[in-house]
Design an enzyme around this catalytic site. Structure first.
Site, PDB file in Angstrom:
ATOM      1  CE  LYS A 171      -4.368  -1.584   1.898  1.00 18.30           C
ATOM      2  NZ  LYS A 171      -5.249  -1.568   3.076  1.00 18.30           N
ATOM      3  CG  HIS A 228      -3.335 -10.144   1.941  1.00 17.19           C
ATOM      4  ND1 HIS A 228      -2.217  -9.703   1.276  1.00 17.19           N
ATOM      5  CD2 HIS A 228      -4.060  -9.030   2.190  1.00 17.19           C
ATOM      6  CE1 HIS A 228      -2.268  -8.393   1.130  1.00 17.19           C
ATOM      7  NE2 HIS A 228      -3.389  -7.950   1.666  1.00 17.19           N
ATOM      8  CG  HIS A 229      -6.665  -8.651  -0.806  1.00 17.71           C
ATOM      9  ND1 HIS A 229      -7.680  -8.301   0.071  1.00 17.71           N
ATOM     10  CD2 HIS A 229      -5.621  -7.852  -0.499  1.00 17.71           C
ATOM     11  CE1 HIS A 229      -7.263  -7.313   0.858  1.00 17.71           C
ATOM     12  NE2 HIS A 229      -6.012  -7.018   0.538  1.00 17.71           N
TER      13      HIS A 229
HETATM   14 FE   LIG Z   1      -4.381  -6.017   1.651  1.00 18.61          FE
END
Ligand SMILES: [Fe+2]
Length: 350
Positions: free
Chosen positions: A227, A276-277
């Site tokens: 991110k 993780h998605h």
């Molecule tokens: Fe994430």
């Protein structure tokens, strides 16, 4: 020329927290005027007192060891090669050390070193960072180091080199990196701590060996490191994202994997960051993996991450109730999530 901040500093009221016992603070700062400003700021905090003001490393060490203050604010220049930070953190482990660097002198690696040597805060000393200083004095800990937002950008620019040279997988650096990510993603607050804790509790029920594996811990801690590369106006948008914005946001797992690749983490760590998605039914991202193709730790983390995301406050919406979030997780059993892991999760909550 002054370096442009990569990440804007959050603006907010200075924290004023009344503690029962006054917070004791030592200031070790070469410049008398800066030391005086810092003293005033500490007094402004309320219920905090400056117990010593020193301007040499020797005095800082001697007085720091003698008084064991709650917080030591240390001028980075007084700690060449982090000698003062290391010595003080070894001999006075209860003291939270906050290091102040000088942005114009450009000392990003010094800040990285300070965090790796035991400091819990590494920030630039200028008025733009007062909020970070207050946060560092009040709420930093080894688990939640405070890295000034502007410093975070610089830290990230240099951390790969630091890690790949001699401090591979250093816990402090990894925590600092995770803190840098969280500092930027202002909507998530305590998300990292909560979600890691919850994912580990689930993991313990599923596979105790994996739950103890530090490569899994690294993956949980760094899951959203990508991110850092998502533009601020998307990451902190006060409302739902558009289709285009989502497509940018969805790049963060691959971006994260690329960022940490030079560190040489195991497949277990990389699997969490990258997958993780993913969804159990194969409609997730980035690779559309399905069922047990998705690494077990990533499947486990996905449930914890979704629960925490749903129940957390966001700037544009209130958090869901536990009951509502659990109902959605039950609905997604076999859709988004591995049914067995949902059962384990529900076992922890119901
Ligand atoms: Fe994430």
């Amino acid at each position: 020329m002054r370096r442009q901040p990569i990440f804007p500093s959050p603006r907010g009221p200075i924290l004023r927290i009344d503690l029962e016992k006054p917070l004791t603070v030592m200031i070790a700062e070469r410049h008398r005027t800066i030391a005086q400003s810092l003293s005033s700021l500490v007094r402004e905090l309320g219920n905090a007192e400056v117990v010593a003001e020193v301007n040499t490393a020797a005095a800082a060490l001697e007085i720091g060891q003698a008084l064991a203050p709650d917080v030591a604010i240390i001028d980075l220049e007084l700690s060449p090669n982090c000698s003062l930070v290391s010595l003080l953190s070894d001999t006075s482990p209860e003291t939270r050390i906050v290091v102040l660097g000088d942005r114009d002198r450009g000392t990003p690696l010094g800040l990285v070193d300070a965090l790796a040597s035991g400091a819990v805060g590494a920030i630039y000393r200028d008025e733009m960072s007062l909020h970070d200083l207050v946060r560092a004095v009040r709420s930093s800990s080894p688990e939640r180091p405070v890295v000034a937002d502007e410093a975070a950008g610089v830290l990230l620019g240099s951390y790969v080199d630091a890690l790949s040279e001699k401090r591979r997988r250093d816990h402090s650096i990894i925590r600092a990196l995770a803190a840098a990510v969280e500092a930027r993603d202002s909507g998530t607050g305590q998300h990292l701590h909560r979600v890691t804790d919850l994912a580990l509790r689930c993991m313990t029920e599923i596979d105790e060996g994996l739950a103890r594996n530090e490569e899994i811990h690294y993956g949980f801690t760094l899951h959203d490191v990508g991110k850092i590369g998502v533009p601020d106006d998307i990451l902190n948008k006060p409302g739902p994202l558009s289709v285009d914005e989502w497509s940018v946001m969805r790049t963060h797992p691959q971006l994260g994997a690329r960022i940490v690749e030079p560190i040489g983490f195991s497949g277990a760590t990389m699997g969490i960051i990258l997958h993780h998605h993913e969804r159990w039914d194969g409609t997730g991202y980035p690779n559309g993996l399905k069922g047990v193709e998705i690494p077990l730790a990533a499947r486990t983390f996905a449930v914890a991450d979704a629960y925490d995301a749903m129940t957390s406050e966001r700037p544009y919406r209130a958090g869901m109730t536990d009951d509502d979030a659990i109902r959605i997780i039950m609905d997604e059993r076999g859709n988004a999530f591995d049914p067995d892991i949902v059962d384990v999760f529900l076992g922890l909550y119901l």
